[in-house]
Write an enzyme that holds these catalytic residues in place. Structure first.
Site, short mmCIF file in Angstrom:
data_model
loop_
_atom_site.label_atom_id
_atom_site.label_comp_id
_atom_site.label_asym_id
_atom_site.label_seq_id
_atom_site.Cartn_x
_atom_site.Cartn_y
_atom_site.Cartn_z
N CYS A 2 -9.19 4.58 71.87
CA CYS A 2 -9.48 4.77 73.21
C CYS A 2 -8.72 4.00 74.36
CB CYS A 2 -11.05 4.17 73.56
SG CYS A 2 -12.29 4.63 72.64
N ARG A 27 -2.78 7.98 72.79
CA ARG A 27 -3.71 7.09 71.81
C ARG A 27 -4.59 8.12 71.21
NH1 ARG A 27 -3.18 1.88 74.06
NH2 ARG A 27 -5.27 1.32 73.13
N TRP A 74 -11.65 7.72 71.98
CA TRP A 74 -11.79 8.27 70.55
C TRP A 74 -13.07 7.84 69.73
CZ3 TRP A 74 -11.17 6.15 65.72
CH2 TRP A 74 -10.65 6.99 64.73
N ASN A 98 -13.19 -0.21 74.73
CA ASN A 98 -12.35 0.20 73.65
C ASN A 98 -12.40 -0.74 72.53
OD1 ASN A 98 -10.46 1.20 71.69
ND2 ASN A 98 -8.81 -0.15 72.79
N GLY A 99 -12.85 -0.12 71.45
CA GLY A 99 -13.22 -1.42 70.12
C GLY A 99 -14.71 -0.97 69.79
N GLU A 479 6.38 8.77 52.77
CA GLU A 479 6.30 9.10 53.98
C GLU A 479 6.35 10.45 54.36
OE1 GLU A 479 5.79 7.86 56.82
OE2 GLU A 479 7.14 8.71 58.32
N LYS A 483 3.67 12.65 56.70
CA LYS A 483 4.08 13.16 58.16
C LYS A 483 3.42 14.87 57.87
CE LYS A 483 5.36 11.05 60.63
NZ LYS A 483 5.20 9.76 59.98
N GLU A 486 -0.52 14.62 57.86
CA GLU A 486 -1.08 14.30 59.07
C GLU A 486 -0.94 15.21 60.33
OE1 GLU A 486 0.24 10.77 61.16
OE2 GLU A 486 2.13 10.85 60.36
N HIS A 502 2.87 11.54 34.01
CA HIS A 502 1.92 10.80 33.81
C HIS A 502 0.72 11.14 34.40
CE1 HIS A 502 4.16 7.66 31.85
NE2 HIS A 502 5.00 7.95 32.87
N LYS A 602 -2.98 7.33 68.05
CA LYS A 602 -1.70 6.63 68.08
C LYS A 602 -1.80 4.96 67.65
CE LYS A 602 2.78 6.37 68.24
NZ LYS A 602 3.51 7.02 67.14
C1 AGP Z 1 2.24 7.44 61.31
O1 AGP Z 1 2.88 8.70 61.47
C2 AGP Z 1 0.84 7.18 61.74
N1 AGP Z 1 0.75 7.70 63.03
C3 AGP Z 1 0.04 6.11 61.55
O2 AGP Z 1 0.38 5.99 59.99
C4 AGP Z 1 0.82 4.43 62.07
O3 AGP Z 1 2.05 4.65 61.22
C5 AGP Z 1 -0.11 3.44 61.63
O4 AGP Z 1 -1.37 3.68 62.20
C6 AGP Z 1 0.42 2.07 61.99
O5 AGP Z 1 0.62 2.02 63.34
P1 AGP Z 1 1.45 0.83 64.05
O6 AGP Z 1 2.83 1.10 63.34
O7 AGP Z 1 1.23 0.98 65.46
O8 AGP Z 1 1.00 -0.34 63.45
#
Ligand code: AGP
Length: 607
Positions: A2, A27, A74, A98-99, A479, A483, A486, A502, A602
């Site tokens: 949020c 965000r 969010w 937010n929280g 990674e 990517k 997500e 395995h 984000k």
């Molecule tokens: C990565 O593409 C994601 N958006 C997510 O995994 C992100 O890296 C993770 O939430 C950590 O965020 P931060 O680097 O702000 O701690």
């Protein structure tokens, strides 16, 4: 997560609130709303979906007033609908949050027993109903808010607005960041400096447990014990120019393309201007006597740590443990007081990473933050804070932050290796030269966009994909998979190439693209064997390698993407580019929301 804004202004608040919320869109959110006080009357407008829906609503049903609060939600508790959208209101008070309020059920039951009828499924409504109950008991807004905050458990950034009070905001922060902006006869509240940037660059960050009484001409901050607290007002540099798409279709593509520039800035920051050598300003760590490095992060930042583990152990010869923060913080591992704990985070506000830092802070010799937001909680609570100079990263999928994190980590590894006598001057010189040429090499690799785009014609039809890598390219395989999944929503997994036999090889058939990230290094031949095993079973191999690798192993593969040659240690940074582009072009073909993928935020400021 949020986003929160609050304004005590000298102009109509609604358009300014919506504009500030636009800068918090990155965000991630699923509804938005504002509340204002106009001639003492509290009013509210909310809309589900993108901010444009709220703007449309305000055109047809405007709301006046120069004091107001705003929110992008969010959803944590309660589906994303109008009723559950913020601001929440209970007659004379409105709140944005937010929280997560962890004791909201207990408070809700208590209030219900006192006759309060709840309208929503949210934890936040409990806050506003509790505050209203204190107002009904005759407490003033300031003390009603204080009494409410006292009862809350969990994580919150809150901003209260009251009927009859057009020159008062009450703000509070515990676990989720919150900043107060100082204007000229105006005051602001925001989740981060970006939201406040066009209104002011003078910002006071609330500390953990602080709450603040804000008027246009005064700011009174009290700490968790209720004692008056003095918090520093800082001048924040937010480059607003970077917070638009700059002609690109998506922020993510813009940020992928910015990597040569921002990496060069990061490399410059970690280069001694006098000697030209790699140096980390303010790094007062005696690495010769460090017995272990523990690295903790989440998501892509965790994968940057996983790459760095290979470097710390192979180059600096320091044992290095890496863990995801959500596991580490509850694993509560014993820590050596000769060890160093490092926390990598683009936002610097990830709840699990912050909690892991707090677990370590009194147990290790030094805590080090590697962050993209200098004023963030993780930065401010660490002994040493290292910037990554990636610039504002808006796309939810982390790209330039990942590669800039790796630059900062390379600088740390070289500093540690030098201090431990593990890196001779000649090898260091070679690394420095290679590092200096890396931005140019990355620029070259960006020229392969159309070739990669073409590959995604097939890839976008897949329902599953495998990424393979060995050594430091294994975290990069993870990674690449992260990517792709997500932003394109294709199920993708990253695996150590050697693990294929395995289990995962059972998945391989002609429908399963297998993306192999493999420069021609000492492990390349072993990876070629794994590729053969995949192709022998009809699997389609997309090989990402360098010219020597292509020469050796391109026969029979589905596609080959040839990267410029690069120093082995730096390969994970370079090969992040094709991994990002593969995900990006696949997602564009699939028509997903590349910058704000479904369900994602984000910055995950709640656990
Ligand atoms: C990565 O593409 C994601 N958006 C997510 O995994 C992100 O890296 C993770 O939430 C950590 O965020 P931060 O680097 O702000 O701690």
């Amino acid at each position: 997560m949020c986003g929160i804004v609050g304004i005590l202004g000298n102009h109509e608040a609604a358009p300014i609130l919506v504009d500030a919320l636009k800068r918090l869109e990155y965000r991630g959110y699923d509804s938005a709303g504002i509340a204002t006080v106009d001639a003492g009357k509290l009013g509210r407008r909310r809309a589900v979906g993108k901010l444009v829906n709220l703007s449309d609503l305000l055109v047809h049903n405007p709301i006046a007033g120069k004091a107001g609060i705003g929110h992008t939600r969010w959803a944590t508790h309660g589906v994303p609908n109008i009723v559950n959208s913020h601001p929440h209101r209970a007659k004379d008070v409105a709140v944005v949050h937010n929280g997560i309020i962890e004791n909201f059920k207990e408070l809700r039951d208590e209030l219900s027993q006192n006759g309060v009828v709840f309208e929503t499924d949210t934890d936040t409504e409990t806050v506003v109903q509790l505050c209203m109950s204190y107002l009904k008991d005759g407490l003033s807004p300031k003390y009603a808010a204080a009494a409410t905050i006292d009862r809350l458990e969990g994580a919150y950034a809150l901003c209260f607005l009251f009927e009859g009070e057009d020159d008062l905001l009450i703000a509070a922060r515990k676990g989720s960041p919150l900043a107060i902006g100082h204007g000229d006869g105006e005051m602001f509240v925001g989740s981060d400096a970006l939201a406040l940037a066009p209104m002011t660059d003078k910002v006071t960050y609330l500390d953990e447990g602080d709450w603040a009484i804000v008027t246009r001409t005064s700011l009174e901050i009290r700490d968790a014990s209720g004692t008056l607290a003095n918090r520093e007002m800082r001048t924040i540099k937010v480059d607003l120019g970077t917070s638009d798409k700059g002609g690109y279709k998506h922020y993510m593509m813009k940020e992928i393309a910015e990597q040569p520039t921002v990496l060069a800035e990061a490399i410059t920051h970690y280069t001694d201007p006098k000697t030209g050598g790699i140096s980390v300003p303010g790094l007062d760590i005696d690495f010769a006597n460090v017995d272990k490095i523990t690295m903790v992060a989440c998501g892509t930042a965790y994968l940057a740590c996983s790459v760095a583990k290979y470097w710390f152990e192979q180059v600096a010869r320091i044992p290095c443990e890496v863990d995801v923060a959500s596991e580490f913080r509850y694993r509560e591992p014993p820590m050596s007081d000769k060890s160093v704990a490092m926390f990598v985070s683009q936002s610097g506000e990830t709840a699990d990473t912050l909690a892991a830092l707090r677990y370590c802070s009194d147990k290790v010799s030094k805590t080090v933050a590697v962050v993209n937001v200098a004023e963030s909680s993780i930065s401010r609570e660490s002994d040493i804070s290292l910037p990554i100079h990636a610039g504002v990263e808006i796309g939810v999928a982390s790209t330039k932050a990942f590669t800039c994190q790796l630059i900062a980590l390379v600088a740390l590894v070289i500093s540690a290796a030098r201090a431990r006598g593990e890196l001779d001057a000649k090898s260091e010189q070679v690394l420095r030269t290679e590092l200096t040429s890396l931005p140019g090499i990355i620029n070259q690799s960006l020229a392969q966009q159309s070739e990669i785009d073409e590959v995604t014609i097939e890839l976008s039809k897949a329902s599953d994909a495998l990424f393979l890598g060995r050594g430091a390219m294994y975290p990069l395989a993870l990674e690449g998979a992260l990517k792709l999944k997500e932003i394109s929503y294709i199920h993708a997994e990253g695996y150590a190439s050697g693990e294929l036999k395995h289990g995962p090889i059972a998945l391989v058939d002609e429908h399963m693209p297998v993306i192999v990230l493999a420069p021609k290094d000492d492990l390349f031949d072993k990876t070629v064997s794994n590729m053969q095993e995949v192709m022998a079973r009809g699997g389609k191999v997309l090989l990402v390698t360098d010219p020597k690798g292509a020469e050796t192993a391109r026969d029979g593969v589905w596609k080959t993407i040839i990267m410029p040659p690069v120093h082995n240690m730096l390969a994970p940074i370079l090969y992040a580019i094709p991994a990002q582009l593969i995900a990006y072009y696949t997602a564009v073909r699939k028509g997903t929301d590349v910058d704000q993928p479904r369900n994602l935020a984000k910055s995950v400021t709640v656990e």
